[in-house]
Design a protein around this motif. Structure first.
Motif, PDB file in Angstrom:
ATOM      1  N   GLU A   6     -61.193  38.771  18.652  1.00 15.58           N
ATOM      2  CA  GLU A   6     -61.446  37.575  19.444  1.00 15.58           C
ATOM      3  C   GLU A   6     -60.277  36.589  19.400  1.00 15.58           C
ATOM      4  O   GLU A   6     -60.254  35.634  20.163  1.00 15.58           O
ATOM      5  N   LEU A   7     -59.315  36.834  18.507  1.00 14.49           N
ATOM      6  CA  LEU A   7     -58.160  35.944  18.431  1.00 14.49           C
ATOM      7  C   LEU A   7     -57.324  36.106  19.703  1.00 14.49           C
ATOM      8  O   LEU A   7     -56.973  37.228  20.075  1.00 14.49           O
ATOM      9  N   PRO A   8     -57.000  35.019  20.390  1.00 13.20           N
ATOM     10  CA  PRO A   8     -56.233  35.127  21.638  1.00 13.20           C
ATOM     11  C   PRO A   8     -54.923  35.892  21.469  1.00 13.20           C
ATOM     12  O   PRO A   8     -54.519  36.626  22.359  1.00 13.20           O
ATOM     13  N   SER A   9     -54.276  35.731  20.320  1.00 10.90           N
ATOM     14  CA  SER A   9     -53.001  36.422  20.098  1.00 10.90           C
ATOM     15  C   SER A   9     -53.176  37.932  20.032  1.00 10.90           C
ATOM     16  O   SER A   9     -52.239  38.677  20.260  1.00 10.90           O
ATOM     17  N   ILE A  10     -54.374  38.409  19.729  1.00  8.76           N
ATOM     18  CA  ILE A  10     -54.676  39.851  19.685  1.00  8.76           C
ATOM     19  C   ILE A  10     -55.271  40.313  21.007  1.00  8.76           C
ATOM     20  O   ILE A  10     -54.891  41.357  21.544  1.00  8.76           O
ATOM     21  N   LYS A  11     -56.196  39.546  21.549  1.00 12.42           N
ATOM     22  CA  LYS A  11     -56.940  39.957  22.752  1.00 12.42           C
ATOM     23  C   LYS A  11     -56.011  40.306  23.920  1.00 12.42           C
ATOM     24  O   LYS A  11     -56.292  41.220  24.685  1.00 12.42           O
ATOM     25  N   ASN A  12     -54.910  39.600  24.039  1.00  9.67           N
ATOM     26  CA  ASN A  12     -53.979  39.826  25.145  1.00  9.67           C
ATOM     27  C   ASN A  12     -53.155  41.099  24.978  1.00  9.67           C
ATOM     28  O   ASN A  12     -52.424  41.467  25.888  1.00  9.67           O
ATOM     29  N   ARG A  13     -53.257  41.779  23.819  1.00 12.21           N
ATOM     30  CA  ARG A  13     -52.444  42.972  23.569  1.00 12.21           C
ATOM     31  C   ARG A  13     -53.314  44.196  23.308  1.00 12.21           C
ATOM     32  O   ARG A  13     -52.941  45.056  22.531  1.00 12.21           O
ATOM     33  N   THR A  14     -54.477  44.334  23.940  1.00 11.53           N
ATOM     34  CA  THR A  14     -55.443  45.352  23.541  1.00 11.53           C
ATOM     35  C   THR A  14     -55.761  46.415  24.582  1.00 11.53           C
ATOM     36  O   THR A  14     -55.745  46.151  25.783  1.00 11.53           O
ATOM     37  N   LYS A  15     -56.055  47.639  24.075  1.00 11.41           N
ATOM     38  CA  LYS A  15     -56.601  48.769  24.828  1.00 11.41           C
ATOM     39  C   LYS A  15     -57.502  49.525  23.845  1.00 11.41           C
ATOM     40  O   LYS A  15     -57.105  49.759  22.711  1.00 11.41           O
ATOM     41  N   PHE A  16     -58.719  49.935  24.246  1.00  9.31           N
ATOM     42  CA  PHE A  16     -59.671  50.574  23.340  1.00  9.31           C
ATOM     43  C   PHE A  16     -59.476  52.085  23.282  1.00  9.31           C
ATOM     44  O   PHE A  16     -59.385  52.733  24.323  1.00  9.31           O
ATOM     45  N   LEU A  17     -59.440  52.654  22.061  1.00 10.13           N
ATOM     46  CA  LEU A  17     -59.279  54.092  21.847  1.00 10.13           C
ATOM     47  C   LEU A  17     -59.972  54.520  20.554  1.00 10.13           C
ATOM     48  O   LEU A  17     -60.170  53.710  19.662  1.00 10.13           O
ATOM     49  N   THR A  18     -60.263  55.823  20.455  1.00  8.31           N
ATOM     50  CA  THR A  18     -60.682  56.391  19.169  1.00  8.31           C
ATOM     51  C   THR A  18     -59.418  56.721  18.376  1.00  8.31           C
ATOM     52  O   THR A  18     -58.314  56.802  18.947  1.00  8.31           O
ATOM     53  N   VAL A  19     -59.572  56.943  17.079  1.00  3.07           N
ATOM     54  CA  VAL A  19     -58.433  57.342  16.256  1.00  3.07           C
ATOM     55  C   VAL A  19     -57.840  58.639  16.792  1.00  3.07           C
ATOM     56  O   VAL A  19     -56.615  58.786  16.904  1.00  3.07           O
ATOM     57  N   GLU A  20     -58.702  59.585  17.173  1.00  2.72           N
ATOM     58  CA  GLU A  20     -58.236  60.872  17.696  1.00  2.72           C
ATOM     59  C   GLU A  20     -57.452  60.701  18.999  1.00  2.72           C
ATOM     60  O   GLU A  20     -56.395  61.318  19.193  1.00  2.72           O
ATOM     61  N   ALA A  21     -57.943  59.868  19.903  1.00  2.00           N
ATOM     62  CA  ALA A  21     -57.244  59.619  21.169  1.00  2.00           C
ATOM     63  C   ALA A  21     -55.910  58.917  20.910  1.00  2.00           C
ATOM     64  O   ALA A  21     -54.896  59.226  21.554  1.00  2.00           O
ATOM     65  N   TYR A  22     -55.916  57.999  19.974  1.00  2.00           N
ATOM     66  CA  TYR A  22     -54.687  57.292  19.599  1.00  2.00           C
ATOM     67  C   TYR A  22     -53.636  58.286  19.120  1.00  2.00           C
ATOM     68  O   TYR A  22     -52.476  58.242  19.533  1.00  2.00           O
ATOM     69  N   HIS A  23     -54.052  59.236  18.257  1.00  2.00           N
ATOM     70  CA  HIS A  23     -53.128  60.268  17.763  1.00  2.00           C
ATOM     71  C   HIS A  23     -52.619  61.130  18.918  1.00  2.00           C
ATOM     72  O   HIS A  23     -51.413  61.402  19.021  1.00  2.00           O
ATOM     73  N   ALA A  24     -53.532  61.586  19.782  1.00  2.00           N
ATOM     74  CA  ALA A  24     -53.156  62.466  20.891  1.00  2.00           C
ATOM     75  C   ALA A  24     -52.172  61.772  21.835  1.00  2.00           C
ATOM     76  O   ALA A  24     -51.156  62.365  22.220  1.00  2.00           O
ATOM     77  N   LEU A  25     -52.458  60.543  22.184  1.00  2.35           N
ATOM     78  CA  LEU A  25     -51.565  59.805  23.077  1.00  2.35           C
ATOM     79  C   LEU A  25     -50.219  59.525  22.408  1.00  2.35           C
ATOM     80  O   LEU A  25     -49.173  59.563  23.058  1.00  2.35           O
TER      81      LEU A  25
END
Length: 188
Positions: A6-25
């Motif tokens: 919810e921190l604005p400094s984080i919210k503006n830099r986000t995309k949702f993924l699973t750990v597995e998808a993060y590794h694959a990408l």
């Protein structure tokens, strides 16, 4: 989800993924190497100031000289958790480096973050580490030369937190006989 998202400094830099998808990408080169996964969100890492880098290096040098051979130190290397893969400034891991040649550690004995401009974000990270049952989290606050020590994880929070000044000493839970004089670490 953690309040860190919810921190604005984080919210503006986000995309949702699973750990597995993060590794694959990541393996496909579709995610920058300057990121980490926090609660399913890909977050760009912030640049490091000279003061931050110096403290991390001082901590590394000191800890490498005093920790047991049954442990090893990692710096800005991933720890794979359920919904996150943070890269703490320093983590102390049971086992040898070779034990993790095929997979990142899923646990740490101690995680350390050094903070100058990301203090609120680093404080919120305590919930991620507590949920992963990491016994101890140290947050070096370079703004006022203190260390916030988080211990006794329970659910998604640490039940104890104390703040130490640069005049204090600290002992990690994994080796209570190891006494670290904080004055030796902080830059005057």
């Amino acid at each position: 989800m953690s309040a860190i998202l919810e921190l604005p400094s984080i919210k503006n830099r986000t995309k949702f993924l699973t750990v597995e998808a993060y590794h694959a990408l990541g393996e496909l080169g579709l995610i920058s190497k300057r990121t980490e996964l926090i609660e399913g969100v890909v977050i760009q890492k912030m640049p490091k100031s000279p003061e931050h880098a110096t403290m991390v290096l001082r901590l590394l040098r000191y800890l490498e000289s005093v920790i047991s051979k049954s442990l090893h130190i990692r710096s800005e290397q991933p720890i794979t958790l359920q919904r996150s893969e943070p890269e703490p400034d320093i983590s102390i891991i049971k086992g040898s480096i070779e034990d993790f040649a095929k997979a990142h550690p899923k646990r740490a004995e101690l995680v350390i973050e050094v903070s100058l401009t990301t203090l609120n974000e680093d404080r919120e990270m305590s919930s991620i580490y507590a949920e992963a049952n990491i016994p101890e989290y140290w947050l070096f606050n370079l703004n006022n030369n203190t260390v916030e020590v988080y211990t006794n994880p329970s659910s998604n929070r640490y039940s104890e937190m104390k703040t130490l000044s640069s005049n204090d000493s600290i002992s990690p839970k994994f080796d209570p006989n190891l006494i670290i004089n904080l004055k030796e670490l902080f830059i005057s």
